[in-house]
Design a protein around this motif. Structure first.
Motif, PDB file in Angstrom:
ATOM      1  N   TYR A 186       0.835  -1.187   0.000  1.00 37.33           N
ATOM      2  CA  TYR A 186       0.000   0.000   0.000  1.00 37.33           C
ATOM      3  C   TYR A 186       0.875   1.242   0.000  1.00 37.33           C
ATOM      4  O   TYR A 186       1.880   1.304   0.729  1.00 37.33           O
ATOM      5  CB  TYR A 186      -0.906   0.022   1.229  1.00 37.33           C
ATOM      6  N   SER A 187       0.480   2.239  -0.779  1.00 35.82           N
ATOM      7  CA  SER A 187       1.278   3.467  -0.871  1.00 35.82           C
ATOM      8  C   SER A 187       1.364   4.182   0.473  1.00 35.82           C
ATOM      9  O   SER A 187       2.429   4.683   0.862  1.00 35.82           O
ATOM     10  CB  SER A 187       0.675   4.398  -1.929  1.00 35.82           C
ATOM     11  N   GLY A 188       0.255   4.232   1.205  1.00 34.04           N
ATOM     12  CA  GLY A 188       0.244   4.905   2.502  1.00 34.04           C
ATOM     13  C   GLY A 188       1.098   4.195   3.538  1.00 34.04           C
ATOM     14  O   GLY A 188       1.750   4.831   4.373  1.00 34.04           O
ATOM     15  N   VAL A 189       1.088   2.875   3.470  1.00 29.98           N
ATOM     16  CA  VAL A 189       1.921   2.092   4.397  1.00 29.98           C
ATOM     17  C   VAL A 189       3.400   2.355   4.100  1.00 29.98           C
ATOM     18  O   VAL A 189       4.209   2.571   5.006  1.00 29.98           O
ATOM     19  CB  VAL A 189       1.609   0.592   4.274  1.00 29.98           C
ATOM     20  N   ASN A 190       3.762   2.338   2.818  1.00 29.59           N
ATOM     21  CA  ASN A 190       5.153   2.600   2.445  1.00 29.59           C
ATOM     22  C   ASN A 190       5.610   3.974   2.943  1.00 29.59           C
ATOM     23  O   ASN A 190       6.715   4.124   3.478  1.00 29.59           O
ATOM     24  CB  ASN A 190       5.319   2.538   0.923  1.00 29.59           C
ATOM     25  N   GLN A 191       4.768   4.963   2.772  1.00 33.55           N
ATOM     26  CA  GLN A 191       5.114   6.316   3.188  1.00 33.55           C
ATOM     27  C   GLN A 191       5.291   6.411   4.700  1.00 33.55           C
ATOM     28  O   GLN A 191       6.256   6.998   5.193  1.00 33.55           O
ATOM     29  CB  GLN A 191       4.032   7.300   2.735  1.00 33.55           C
ATOM     30  N   THR A 192       4.365   5.823   5.445  1.00 33.17           N
ATOM     31  CA  THR A 192       4.434   5.875   6.906  1.00 33.17           C
ATOM     32  C   THR A 192       5.649   5.126   7.438  1.00 33.17           C
ATOM     33  O   THR A 192       6.357   5.609   8.333  1.00 33.17           O
ATOM     34  CB  THR A 192       3.154   5.282   7.527  1.00 33.17           C
ATOM     35  N   VAL A 193       5.900   3.950   6.891  1.00 35.33           N
ATOM     36  CA  VAL A 193       7.047   3.154   7.338  1.00 35.33           C
ATOM     37  C   VAL A 193       8.355   3.892   7.041  1.00 35.33           C
ATOM     38  O   VAL A 193       9.288   3.881   7.856  1.00 35.33           O
ATOM     39  CB  VAL A 193       7.043   1.767   6.658  1.00 35.33           C
ATOM     40  N   LYS A 194       8.424   4.547   5.908  1.00 39.31           N
ATOM     41  CA  LYS A 194       9.627   5.311   5.565  1.00 39.31           C
ATOM     42  C   LYS A 194       9.856   6.428   6.569  1.00 39.31           C
ATOM     43  O   LYS A 194      10.983   6.656   7.027  1.00 39.31           O
ATOM     44  CB  LYS A 194       9.495   5.889   4.156  1.00 39.31           C
ATOM     45  N   GLU A 195       8.794   7.115   6.951  1.00 40.96           N
ATOM     46  CA  GLU A 195       8.907   8.218   7.920  1.00 40.96           C
ATOM     47  C   GLU A 195       9.293   7.707   9.302  1.00 40.96           C
ATOM     48  O   GLU A 195      10.200   8.239   9.947  1.00 40.96           O
ATOM     49  CB  GLU A 195       7.580   8.971   7.994  1.00 40.96           C
ATOM     50  N   LYS A 196       8.624   6.662   9.748  1.00 42.93           N
ATOM     51  CA  LYS A 196       8.855   6.158  11.100  1.00 42.93           C
ATOM     52  C   LYS A 196      10.181   5.413  11.243  1.00 42.93           C
ATOM     53  O   LYS A 196      10.704   5.276  12.349  1.00 42.93           O
ATOM     54  CB  LYS A 196       7.702   5.230  11.505  1.00 42.93           C
ATOM     55  N   SER A 197      10.730   4.909  10.138  1.00 42.39           N
ATOM     56  CA  SER A 197      12.022   4.222  10.192  1.00 42.39           C
ATOM     57  C   SER A 197      13.166   5.162   9.808  1.00 42.39           C
ATOM     58  O   SER A 197      14.293   4.728   9.617  1.00 42.39           O
ATOM     59  CB  SER A 197      12.017   3.004   9.250  1.00 42.39           C
ATOM     60  N   LEU A 198      12.834   6.449   9.665  1.00 43.59           N
ATOM     61  CA  LEU A 198      13.817   7.478   9.292  1.00 43.59           C
ATOM     62  C   LEU A 198      14.497   7.156   7.962  1.00 43.59           C
ATOM     63  O   LEU A 198      15.699   7.342   7.794  1.00 43.59           O
ATOM     64  CB  LEU A 198      14.860   7.646  10.401  1.00 43.59           C
ATOM     65  N   GLY A 199      13.701   6.655   7.031  1.00 42.81           N
ATOM     66  CA  GLY A 199      14.200   6.399   5.685  1.00 42.81           C
ATOM     67  C   GLY A 199      14.890   5.069   5.480  1.00 42.81           C
ATOM     68  O   GLY A 199      15.298   4.749   4.355  1.00 42.81           O
TER      69      GLY A 199
END
Length: 397
Positions: A186-199
């Motif tokens: 999911y696009s939203g999941v990818n975006q959130t995980v990227k933010e919360k894992s600091l990239g």
């Protein structure tokens, strides 16, 4: 140094306290215990492991009273909806067993509630970063059909936690566009995980152990591991004390899996996820599972297709990879159909071609991953000098 069975029993009261918050309050025990210097809390529910350092004990942390006071203060300061709280530590082994049975019944009822809901039927998922103190890049994505890795937070628990503590470690995720319904991207999941894992993590597939698998923390209930010799998956849970069919214990598997990494073929998961229709669906689901301990097999047996139950080996059936191969062939496991006859190797005479050394300036190479034997080697600003090159012809398989 010894290990002792014990239980933590917390009672809370308040006008805004609801039964739905039970799992939320329970899971915070993990976070708050880890605020105490010298005390380490791992895992969840019935798998708790609490370690106390000798240094902290010598300094005076020698009573449950201190831990209880810390829990009381943190709960009331972090969760204002709690007006009254009482913390009881149970050390009598018989009473621990009694409470354990009571707790297991509560867990089962709580888990069963979420089984009828599908990922496609909700407009929000939830995320959890409670384990980032151990796995800095781990972000747990919780959906109706994919429990948290620790097995302690359902979709309903995530919703309740995000509502009462919007700035806490459990938060709402907008799924966004479904990029792949089979893999669960999911696009939203990818975006959130990227933010919360600091990239550190950019993509996540929710329903597979390969490609961009869901990251693994350190509190997962079980690990799915790839067995290349049979092209199948094994599963081992935290409570299994023996060695798996490939000769490795759970502790070694966990070390290869944990840390918030995405490791192909090593996948942390919860017991409840094994009951989900989306359980590793990209990889074949239960049709790809070839080995698991008898204990966990019994727990999820009603969710394994009936025609596969007897075809999945346990530690009581096989002790080695060779025995596993024989077992799978004898039982007619679906994974056997994936096997291909190994090509006959024809000895090829080795030819050496001498290449004269050519003087040349050392060249700095860009970062380049080299995969070999299941490991990835990354060369950063490396300089390679070659005096001779040997070319060996090899028949393609």
């Amino acid at each position: 140094k010894r290990s002792y069975p014990f239980g933590i029993y917390i009672e809370v009261a308040g006008e805004q306290i609801e039964e739905e918050l039970e799992g939320v309050i329970e899971r915070r025990i993990h976070e708050y215990c880890n605020y105490i210097e010298g005390l380490m809390h791992l895992n969840q529910r019935y798998d708790i492991w609490l370690r106390l350092s000798q240094k902290s004990f010598d300094k005076g942390l020698n009573s449950f009273q201190y831990i209880g006071k810390v829990l009381q203060r943190l709960y009331k300061s972090e969760m204002p909806i709690i007006e009254k709280i009482q913390v009881t530590f149970i050390t009598d082994p018989e009473k621990v067993k009694e409470k354990w049975r009571e707790a297991m019944a509560v867990y089962e009822a709580r888990d069963a509630r979420a089984r009828g809901l599908k990922d496609e039927e909700v407009d929000a998922f939830y995320g959890c970063t409670l384990c980032q103190s151990f796995a800095p890049t781990h972000v747990c994505v919780i959906t109706p059909q994919r429990y948290s890795n620790c097995g302690a937070i359902s979709w309903f628990d995530g919703r309740a936690s995000a509502r009462v503590d919007p700035k806490g470690p459990v938060f709402k995720i907008d799924p966004g566009e479904c990029l792949d319904p089979v893999k669960g991207e999911y696009s939203g999941v990818n975006q959130t995980v990227k933010e919360k894992s600091l990239g550190a993590i950019n993509r996540v597939y929710l329903y597979t152990a390969f490609g961009y698998p869901h990251t693994s923390c350190g509190c997962f209930e079980a690990t799915a591991f790839y067995i290349p010799e049979v092209d199948g998956l094994g599963i081992v849970h935290r409570g299994f004390k023996g060695t798996t069919v490939n000769g490795l214990p759970f502790s070694t598997m966990a070390d290869s899996t944990a840390g918030g990494r995405q490791v192909d073929g090593f996948h942390g998961l919860s017991i409840e996820y094994m009951r989900s229709p989306k359980f590793l669906q990209v990889d074949g689901g239960w049709s790809r599972v070839v080995w698991m301990p008898e204990g966990v097999k019994t727990r999820v047996q009603n969710f394994i297709p009936k025609e596969l139950v007897d075809k999945i080996a346990t530690e009581n059936d096989v002790k080695s990879i060779d025995e596993l191969k024989t077992f799978l062939e004898m039982k007619g496991h679906p994974v056997v159909e994936r096997w291909k006859a190994a090509p006959v190797e024809v000895p090829v005479e080795e030819k050496k071609v001498e290449v004269p050394a050519v003087p040349m300036a050392p060249t700095a190479l860009p970062v380049a991953p080299i995969a070999a034997g299941g490991f990835k080697i990354i060369l950063k600003n490396a300089k390679i000098h070659a005096k001779r090159v040997i070319i060996r012809s090899k028949e393609e398989k």
